[in-house]
Scaffold this active site. Structure first.
Site, PDB file in Angstrom:
ATOM      1  N   LYS A  37      30.876  -9.494  92.348  1.00 37.48           N
ATOM      2  CA  LYS A  37      31.253 -10.766  92.956  1.00 37.48           C
ATOM      3  C   LYS A  37      30.218 -11.239  93.976  1.00 37.48           C
ATOM      4  O   LYS A  37      30.539 -11.676  95.063  1.00 37.48           O
ATOM      5  CB  LYS A  37      32.627 -10.650  93.610  1.00 37.48           C
ATOM      6  CG  LYS A  37      33.720 -10.261  92.620  1.00 37.48           C
ATOM      7  CD  LYS A  37      35.090 -10.295  93.231  1.00 37.48           C
ATOM      8  CE  LYS A  37      36.176  -9.874  92.279  1.00 37.48           C
ATOM      9  NZ  LYS A  37      36.197 -10.527  90.998  1.00 37.48           N
ATOM     10  N   CYS A  38      28.961 -11.155  93.584  1.00 37.58           N
ATOM     11  CA  CYS A  38      27.837 -11.473  94.465  1.00 37.58           C
ATOM     12  C   CYS A  38      27.055 -12.636  93.855  1.00 37.58           C
ATOM     13  O   CYS A  38      27.046 -12.808  92.636  1.00 37.58           O
ATOM     14  CB  CYS A  38      26.948 -10.221  94.578  1.00 37.58           C
ATOM     15  SG  CYS A  38      25.418 -10.437  95.498  1.00 37.58           S
ATOM     16  N   GLY A  39      26.388 -13.389  94.693  1.00 39.76           N
ATOM     17  CA  GLY A  39      25.531 -14.448  94.186  1.00 39.76           C
ATOM     18  C   GLY A  39      24.409 -13.927  93.307  1.00 39.76           C
ATOM     19  O   GLY A  39      23.857 -14.656  92.483  1.00 39.76           O
ATOM     20  N   LEU A  40      24.067 -12.650  93.458  1.00 42.26           N
ATOM     21  CA  LEU A  40      23.007 -12.041  92.657  1.00 42.26           C
ATOM     22  C   LEU A  40      23.530 -11.369  91.389  1.00 42.26           C
ATOM     23  O   LEU A  40      22.740 -10.841  90.598  1.00 42.26           O
ATOM     24  CB  LEU A  40      22.235 -11.020  93.500  1.00 42.26           C
ATOM     25  CG  LEU A  40      21.557 -11.572  94.763  1.00 42.26           C
ATOM     26  CD1 LEU A  40      20.894 -10.445  95.553  1.00 42.26           C
ATOM     27  CD2 LEU A  40      20.552 -12.648  94.412  1.00 42.26           C
ATOM     28  N   THR A  41      24.841 -11.395  91.174  1.00 38.44           N
ATOM     29  CA  THR A  41      25.447 -10.731  90.008  1.00 38.44           C
ATOM     30  C   THR A  41      24.815 -11.149  88.681  1.00 38.44           C
ATOM     31  O   THR A  41      24.685 -10.301  87.785  1.00 38.44           O
ATOM     32  CB  THR A  41      26.974 -10.938  89.992  1.00 38.44           C
ATOM     33  OG1 THR A  41      27.510 -10.386  91.204  1.00 38.44           O
ATOM     34  CG2 THR A  41      27.635 -10.267  88.811  1.00 38.44           C
TER      35      THR A  41
END
Length: 165
Positions: A37-41
């Site tokens: 659930k990360c912007g980098l996922t």
């Protein structure tokens, strides 16, 4: 990881049992702390493409789920496995969820954090998707920031150099 090889460290597999890092002896391994659930996922896409491109040449990505950055990996082992498979088609191995910083830092990361990246950063993991390339001898050879895309030229060049060694 100056005196200890990656292959000697014990860590569990996401789905239970041992991740058996010894099975990667003689291979190049890209260790990445991952989160769902990360912007980098979306980097899972590039990581999977690296896996597909180089696996037959003696390389693997090793995903290490971690929930230490704003709770961005809150799921159970089953939820993480399902998310990675269904959303990104991940085929590379995933370990159990661990801590990468602080007093509870897993032994694996004890050996990684002392290695500096190209900008000179060493020490604590800065965010999800920080990457460490481990050479065929089990020693760290490169560290890349979380924002460095998996298929960036510097990562691909470093992987190919290890596979040619």
């Amino acid at each position: 990881m100056t005196n200890t090889s990656l292959y000697e460290i014990e860590i569990g597999a996401l789905k239970g049992g041992s991740a058996d890092l010894g099975q990667y002896a003689g291979q190049a391994v890209l260790v990445v702390n991952v989160a769902s659930k990360c912007g980098l996922t979306p980097q899972y896409n590039g990581l999977e493409r690296l896996q597909e491109r180089y696996a037959a040449k003696g390389f693997t990505v090793l995903g290490v789920p971690c929930n230490q950055f704003l709770g961005q990996e809150p799921g159970s082992a089953e939820e993480i496995a399902e998310f990675c498979s269904a959303t990104y088609g991940v085929t590379f191995p995933l370990t159990e969820k661990v801590e990468v910083n602080g007093e509870g830092r897993h032994t694996l990361y004890d050996g990684l954090v002392g290695f500096a990246d190209a900008e000179g950063h060493s020490g604590d993991i800065r965010w999800n998707f920080e990457k460490f390339l481990i050479g065929r001898d089990g020693k760290v050879v490169a560290r890349f920031s979380p924002q460095t895309e998996p298929e960036a030229a510097e990562i691909v060049t470093a992987i190919e150099a290890q596979l040619a060694a």
